[in-house]
Design a protein around this motif. Sequence first.
Motif, PDB file in Angstrom:
ATOM      1  N   ARG A  91     -26.149  32.171  38.953  1.00  0.00           N
ATOM      2  CA  ARG A  91     -26.534  32.712  40.184  1.00  0.00           C
ATOM      3  C   ARG A  91     -25.643  31.794  41.598  1.00  0.00           C
ATOM      4  O   ARG A  91     -26.214  32.058  42.559  1.00  0.00           O
ATOM      5  N   ARG A  92     -25.150  31.086  40.651  1.00  0.00           N
ATOM      6  CA  ARG A  92     -23.461  30.426  42.013  1.00  0.00           C
ATOM      7  C   ARG A  92     -22.865  31.166  41.572  1.00  0.00           C
ATOM      8  O   ARG A  92     -22.470  31.248  43.305  1.00  0.00           O
ATOM      9  N   ILE A  93     -22.294  31.804  41.452  1.00  0.00           N
ATOM     10  CA  ILE A  93     -21.705  33.131  42.185  1.00  0.00           C
ATOM     11  C   ILE A  93     -22.336  33.908  42.657  1.00  0.00           C
ATOM     12  O   ILE A  93     -21.379  34.510  43.751  1.00  0.00           O
ATOM     13  N   ASP A  94     -23.190  34.504  41.990  1.00  0.00           N
ATOM     14  CA  ASP A  94     -23.916  34.924  43.445  1.00  0.00           C
ATOM     15  C   ASP A  94     -24.128  34.168  44.606  1.00  0.00           C
ATOM     16  O   ASP A  94     -24.558  35.842  45.694  1.00  0.00           O
ATOM     17  N   MET A  95     -24.411  33.360  44.919  1.00  0.00           N
ATOM     18  CA  MET A  95     -24.215  32.989  45.815  1.00  0.00           C
ATOM     19  C   MET A  95     -23.270  33.105  46.616  1.00  0.00           C
ATOM     20  O   MET A  95     -23.257  32.547  48.029  1.00  0.00           O
ATOM     21  N   ALA A  96     -22.194  32.412  45.888  1.00  0.00           N
ATOM     22  CA  ALA A  96     -20.517  32.058  46.608  1.00  0.00           C
ATOM     23  C   ALA A  96     -20.618  33.639  47.319  1.00  0.00           C
ATOM     24  O   ALA A  96     -20.000  33.339  48.487  1.00  0.00           O
ATOM     25  N   LEU A  97     -20.865  35.027  46.691  1.00  0.00           N
ATOM     26  CA  LEU A  97     -20.276  36.276  46.968  1.00  0.00           C
ATOM     27  C   LEU A  97     -21.183  36.157  48.106  1.00  0.00           C
ATOM     28  O   LEU A  97     -20.489  37.499  49.254  1.00  0.00           O
ATOM     29  N   THR A  98     -22.425  36.807  47.956  1.00  0.00           N
ATOM     30  CA  THR A  98     -23.169  35.752  49.160  1.00  0.00           C
ATOM     31  C   THR A  98     -23.095  35.537  51.018  1.00  0.00           C
ATOM     32  O   THR A  98     -23.510  36.459  51.478  1.00  0.00           O
ATOM     33  N   ILE A  99     -22.673  34.902  50.452  1.00  0.00           N
ATOM     34  CA  ILE A  99     -22.061  33.925  51.588  1.00  0.00           C
ATOM     35  C   ILE A  99     -20.735  34.348  51.810  1.00  0.00           C
ATOM     36  O   ILE A  99     -20.240  34.927  53.474  1.00  0.00           O
ATOM     37  N   LEU A 100     -19.746  34.798  51.061  1.00  0.00           N
ATOM     38  CA  LEU A 100     -18.641  35.016  51.259  1.00  0.00           C
ATOM     39  C   LEU A 100     -19.074  37.171  51.804  1.00  0.00           C
ATOM     40  O   LEU A 100     -17.781  37.413  53.552  1.00  0.00           O
ATOM     41  N   ARG A 101     -19.918  38.079  51.944  1.00  0.00           N
ATOM     42  CA  ARG A 101     -20.210  39.045  52.396  1.00  0.00           C
ATOM     43  C   ARG A 101     -20.695  38.512  53.320  1.00  0.00           C
ATOM     44  O   ARG A 101     -20.412  39.747  54.674  1.00  0.00           O
ATOM     45  N   SER A 102     -21.420  37.905  54.305  1.00  0.00           N
ATOM     46  CA  SER A 102     -21.974  37.660  55.335  1.00  0.00           C
ATOM     47  C   SER A 102     -20.937  37.845  55.857  1.00  0.00           C
ATOM     48  O   SER A 102     -20.756  38.125  57.528  1.00  0.00           O
ATOM     49  N   LEU A 103     -20.064  36.031  55.958  1.00  0.00           N
ATOM     50  CA  LEU A 103     -18.760  35.805  56.352  1.00  0.00           C
ATOM     51  C   LEU A 103     -18.025  37.060  56.919  1.00  0.00           C
ATOM     52  O   LEU A 103     -16.871  37.353  58.077  1.00  0.00           O
ATOM     53  N   ALA A 104     -17.904  37.946  55.988  1.00  0.00           N
ATOM     54  CA  ALA A 104     -16.639  39.495  56.393  1.00  0.00           C
ATOM     55  C   ALA A 104     -17.460  39.714  57.347  1.00  0.00           C
ATOM     56  O   ALA A 104     -16.948  41.009  57.868  1.00  0.00           O
ATOM     57  N   LEU A 105     -18.707  39.992  57.302  1.00  0.00           N
ATOM     58  CA  LEU A 105     -19.595  41.303  57.845  1.00  0.00           C
ATOM     59  C   LEU A 105     -19.454  40.789  58.629  1.00  0.00           C
ATOM     60  O   LEU A 105     -18.920  41.597  60.548  1.00  0.00           O
ATOM     61  N   ASN A 106     -18.963  39.637  59.567  1.00  0.00           N
ATOM     62  CA  ASN A 106     -19.656  38.929  60.625  1.00  0.00           C
ATOM     63  C   ASN A 106     -18.454  38.976  61.375  1.00  0.00           C
ATOM     64  O   ASN A 106     -18.111  39.033  62.710  1.00  0.00           O
TER      65      ASN A 106
END
Length: 124
Positions: A91-106
Amino acid sequence: MADMTDISDEARQLEELLDRGFGTGGQGLATALRKAGRRLPRRIRRAGQAVVQAEMMAGHPKLVRQIDRRRLGQEAARLRSYLEEIDPKARRIDMALTILRSLALNALLLGALLLALAHWRGWL
């Protein structure tokens, strides 16, 4: 009276599973369900609320007879099976990856905007 302790023990075990999976802290099953909130599917939240309601009813001698033991067992089993499948590390890894994906898209969108601005202003 043994039924009340059985329900309380079940609620305590479910609270520990919630704490392990979501880090809700030890304040009781009702509080743990509220803290987990929308991270739980609707049917699982409802199952948890049924266990919380049965736990409250078990404290009253006349209301304890109104508890549907079969339904309570099914709801507790549904909640337990869902919570046992949760891997906190994943769950923590998925949450971190979601945040990183959002930052990369931005960052990608900001770069595209800057390129469009540079092209419009004639810098490129």
